[in-house]
Motif scaffolding. Structure first.
Motif, PDB file in Angstrom:
ATOM      1  N   ASP A 190       0.831  -1.210   0.000  1.00 21.89           N
ATOM      2  CA  ASP A 190       0.000   0.000   0.000  1.00 21.89           C
ATOM      3  C   ASP A 190       0.864   1.259   0.000  1.00 21.89           C
ATOM      4  O   ASP A 190       0.618   2.206  -0.756  1.00 21.89           O
ATOM      5  CB  ASP A 190      -0.919   0.007   1.225  1.00 21.89           C
ATOM      6  N   ASP A 191       1.897   1.290   0.837  1.00 21.29           N
ATOM      7  CA  ASP A 191       2.765   2.460   0.917  1.00 21.29           C
ATOM      8  C   ASP A 191       3.533   2.688  -0.380  1.00 21.29           C
ATOM      9  O   ASP A 191       3.741   3.839  -0.794  1.00 21.29           O
ATOM     10  CB  ASP A 191       3.768   2.302   2.074  1.00 21.29           C
ATOM     11  N   SER A 192       3.961   1.606  -1.027  1.00 20.72           N
ATOM     12  CA  SER A 192       4.726   1.772  -2.267  1.00 20.72           C
ATOM     13  C   SER A 192       3.840   2.295  -3.394  1.00 20.72           C
ATOM     14  O   SER A 192       4.287   3.066  -4.249  1.00 20.72           O
ATOM     15  CB  SER A 192       5.401   0.450  -2.676  1.00 20.72           C
ATOM     16  N   ARG A 193       2.557   1.923  -3.402  1.00 20.79           N
ATOM     17  CA  ARG A 193       1.625   2.437  -4.415  1.00 20.79           C
ATOM     18  C   ARG A 193       1.489   3.955  -4.291  1.00 20.79           C
ATOM     19  O   ARG A 193       1.537   4.682  -5.284  1.00 20.79           O
ATOM     20  CB  ARG A 193       0.245   1.791  -4.267  1.00 20.79           C
ATOM     21  N   VAL A 194       1.312   4.417  -3.054  1.00 15.64           N
ATOM     22  CA  VAL A 194       1.136   5.851  -2.831  1.00 15.64           C
ATOM     23  C   VAL A 194       2.410   6.607  -3.191  1.00 15.64           C
ATOM     24  O   VAL A 194       2.368   7.649  -3.864  1.00 15.64           O
ATOM     25  CB  VAL A 194       0.739   6.128  -1.368  1.00 15.64           C
ATOM     26  N   GLU A 249      10.386   1.815   0.342  1.00 14.56           N
ATOM     27  CA  GLU A 249      11.815   2.161   0.276  1.00 14.56           C
ATOM     28  C   GLU A 249      12.459   1.718  -1.035  1.00 14.56           C
ATOM     29  O   GLU A 249      13.567   2.150  -1.364  1.00 14.56           O
ATOM     30  CB  GLU A 249      12.574   1.573   1.466  1.00 14.56           C
ATOM     31  N   ASP A 250      11.780   0.889  -1.802  1.00 14.89           N
ATOM     32  CA  ASP A 250      12.302   0.480  -3.117  1.00 14.89           C
ATOM     33  C   ASP A 250      11.910   1.466  -4.217  1.00 14.89           C
ATOM     34  O   ASP A 250      12.449   1.403  -5.323  1.00 14.89           O
ATOM     35  CB  ASP A 250      11.776  -0.914  -3.498  1.00 14.89           C
ATOM     36  N   ILE A 251      10.947   2.331  -3.938  1.00 19.29           N
ATOM     37  CA  ILE A 251      10.457   3.274  -4.952  1.00 19.29           C
ATOM     38  C   ILE A 251      11.303   4.540  -4.901  1.00 19.29           C
ATOM     39  O   ILE A 251      11.267   5.282  -3.920  1.00 19.29           O
ATOM     40  CB  ILE A 251       8.972   3.630  -4.729  1.00 19.29           C
ATOM     41  N   LEU A 264       3.362  13.470   1.406  1.00 18.39           N
ATOM     42  CA  LEU A 264       2.985  12.227   2.078  1.00 18.39           C
ATOM     43  C   LEU A 264       2.687  12.453   3.557  1.00 18.39           C
ATOM     44  O   LEU A 264       1.995  11.652   4.186  1.00 18.39           O
ATOM     45  CB  LEU A 264       4.108  11.186   1.920  1.00 18.39           C
ATOM     46  N   GLN A 265       3.224  13.535   4.122  1.00 20.40           N
ATOM     47  CA  GLN A 265       2.969  13.855   5.528  1.00 20.40           C
ATOM     48  C   GLN A 265       1.831  14.871   5.692  1.00 20.40           C
ATOM     49  O   GLN A 265       1.492  15.248   6.811  1.00 20.40           O
ATOM     50  CB  GLN A 265       4.235  14.427   6.186  1.00 20.40           C
ATOM     51  N   LYS A 285      -8.657   9.136   0.879  1.00 19.48           N
ATOM     52  CA  LYS A 285      -7.407   9.165   1.625  1.00 19.48           C
ATOM     53  C   LYS A 285      -6.433   8.171   0.985  1.00 19.48           C
ATOM     54  O   LYS A 285      -6.852   7.144   0.441  1.00 19.48           O
ATOM     55  CB  LYS A 285      -7.659   8.811   3.086  1.00 19.48           C
ATOM     56  N   PRO A 286      -5.130   8.458   1.060  1.00 17.22           N
ATOM     57  CA  PRO A 286      -4.141   7.577   0.419  1.00 17.22           C
ATOM     58  C   PRO A 286      -4.238   6.116   0.850  1.00 17.22           C
ATOM     59  O   PRO A 286      -3.950   5.220   0.057  1.00 17.22           O
ATOM     60  CB  PRO A 286      -2.811   8.193   0.843  1.00 17.22           C
ATOM     61  N   VAL A 287      -4.689   5.873   2.077  1.00 16.23           N
ATOM     62  CA  VAL A 287      -4.754   4.506   2.590  1.00 16.23           C
ATOM     63  C   VAL A 287      -5.714   3.632   1.781  1.00 16.23           C
ATOM     64  O   VAL A 287      -5.614   2.404   1.789  1.00 16.23           O
ATOM     65  CB  VAL A 287      -5.163   4.516   4.087  1.00 16.23           C
ATOM     66  N   TYR A 288      -6.649   4.268   1.051  1.00 20.41           N
ATOM     67  CA  TYR A 288      -7.618   3.505   0.273  1.00 20.41           C
ATOM     68  C   TYR A 288      -7.157   3.216  -1.162  1.00 20.41           C
ATOM     69  O   TYR A 288      -7.863   2.542  -1.912  1.00 20.41           O
ATOM     70  CB  TYR A 288      -8.963   4.230   0.229  1.00 20.41           C
ATOM     71  N   LEU A 289      -6.000   3.728  -1.551  1.00 23.05           N
ATOM     72  CA  LEU A 289      -5.511   3.477  -2.908  1.00 23.05           C
ATOM     73  C   LEU A 289      -5.271   1.978  -3.112  1.00 23.05           C
ATOM     74  O   LEU A 289      -4.650   1.317  -2.286  1.00 23.05           O
ATOM     75  CB  LEU A 289      -4.209   4.243  -3.156  1.00 23.05           C
ATOM     76  N   GLY A 290      -5.782   1.460  -4.213  1.00 18.90           N
ATOM     77  CA  GLY A 290      -5.633   0.043  -4.509  1.00 18.90           C
ATOM     78  C   GLY A 290      -6.728  -0.823  -3.927  1.00 18.90           C
ATOM     79  O   GLY A 290      -6.744  -2.041  -4.151  1.00 18.90           O
ATOM     80  N   LYS A 291      -7.672  -0.208  -3.196  1.00 22.57           N
ATOM     81  CA  LYS A 291      -8.748  -0.977  -2.562  1.00 22.57           C
ATOM     82  C   LYS A 291     -10.084  -0.679  -3.248  1.00 22.57           C
ATOM     83  O   LYS A 291     -10.201   0.248  -4.040  1.00 22.57           O
ATOM     84  CB  LYS A 291      -8.820  -0.636  -1.077  1.00 22.57           C
ATOM     85  N   ARG A 292     -11.088  -1.475  -2.901  1.00 18.64           N
ATOM     86  CA  ARG A 292     -12.440  -1.253  -3.429  1.00 18.64           C
ATOM     87  C   ARG A 292     -13.196  -0.358  -2.452  1.00 18.64           C
ATOM     88  O   ARG A 292     -13.201  -0.605  -1.242  1.00 18.64           O
ATOM     89  CB  ARG A 292     -13.176  -2.577  -3.619  1.00 18.64           C
TER      90      ARG A 292
END
Length: 317
Positions: A190-194, A249-251, A264-265, A285-292
């Motif tokens: 989730d964090d890497s998507r955002v 951390e890979d992005i 992001l903050q 909110k960013p936490v919902y990215l990639g979700k339904r």
């Protein structure tokens, strides 16, 4: 997109011409030479290859192959060699498509380039002589391509079809990245998507005429995989999840300033998506990215795959 619509329109026109021919009706003379204007990595070569296949399937080109070239493939170093060199490359493209990238480099400012002019004259002659067997596509940056066509009436009159390839927007760039992940069996947290979307957002809005588009995506993807390799080096035993999961951390984006990540903050940071059913803009909110999620207007479930980075939302999800 616009290019898809133009390709579909061209295909429908050619099919109609075939039906008119079968019905004994008059047909328009076909001039299928094209100009593709756009920055690097916007899919010009890919679309040229698709058009070559369409023209082959419709029986307009016997082979439907694509020959890619540029100035170096047409212009020779010494007097008297450019004509034969250009003609050899055109011979390779007969019954298919000749795709000339950065075509504006064939015409120097001030008409001081005799070799480039020789290549252009040879090309124009063969376009006329082999009009039943050859389609030429000129490609390059928008402004230089416009200058090329204005500077040479002989060329502009022969290229009636022009397509403009816009830069990919951040959600499209992120979607290309995800396809690369899927093709190579990597998954995003989730964090890497955002983080990925924010990186593409900043790169897009700071872009110039050298913006890499699809090439930028490939570079970011390859950098992510290298960072993953460094992160898991020395871990033993190594798990399947560790080999396939790209974390935040890979992005990384080459030369992206540190302040680009400050959003992001930001508590007000939201991502805007569009409901495919009712076209309602939804800010999540960013936490919902990639979700339904559920569309607040039509109440249909929507996959928040990717979206646009927004600062202050009227709608919270």
């Amino acid at each position: 997109g616009i290019v898809k619509r133009e390709v579909r329109t061209l295909t429908n026109f050619l099919r109609m011409q075939q039906h008119r021919k079968s019905a004994g009706l008059p047909q328009q003379a076909l001039n299928l030479h094209m100009v593709f204007k756009g920055n690097p990595g916007t899919g010009k070569t890919t679309v040229a290859r698709i058009i070559a296949k369409i023209l082959h399937q419709l029986g307009i080109l016997n082979r439907g192959h694509l020959i890619e070239t540029d100035r170096s493939g047409l212009v020779a170093e010494y007097a008297g060699q450019t004509g034969p060199k250009t003609n050899r490359r055109i011979d390779e493209a007969l019954d298919g498509v000749l795709f000339i990238d950065e075509a504006y480099s064939l015409v120097a400012q001030g008409n001081e380039d005799a070799f480039g002019a020789e290549a252009v004259q040879a090309l124009i002659k063969r376009m006329e002589d082999d009009r039943e067997r050859l389609v030429v596509i000129l490609a390059g940056y928008p402004e230089p391509m416009d200058s090329l066509l204005r500077s040479n009436p002989g060329m502009s009159s022969r290229f009636n079809i022009q397509m403009t390839f816009d830069d990919y927007e951040p959600p499209e760039l992120a979607n290309i990245y995800q396809r690369m992940c899927e093709a190579n069996q990597y998954v995003l947290t989730d964090d890497s998507r955002v983080r990925l979307l924010v990186g593409f957002h900043h790169a897009y809005h700071q872009r110039d005429e050298h913006f890499g588009n699809g090439r930028l995506v490939r570079n970011v993807f390859e950098m992510s995989v290298r960072k993953l390799a460094n992160r898991i080096a020395g871990i033993a035993p190594i798990t399947h999840d560790q080999l396939t999961t790209l974390t935040a951390e890979d992005i990384d984006f080459d030369r992206l300033p540190e302040e680009a990540w400050s959003i992001l903050q930001d508590e007000a940071f939201r991502i805007q998506i569009v409901c495919p059913e009712c076209q309602q803009a939804i800010r999540i909110k960013p936490v919902y990215l990639g979700k339904r999620i559920k569309c607040p207007k039509c109440r249909r479930p929507v996959e928040a795959r990717w979206g646009k980075c927004i600062s202050k939302p009227p709608i919270d999800q």
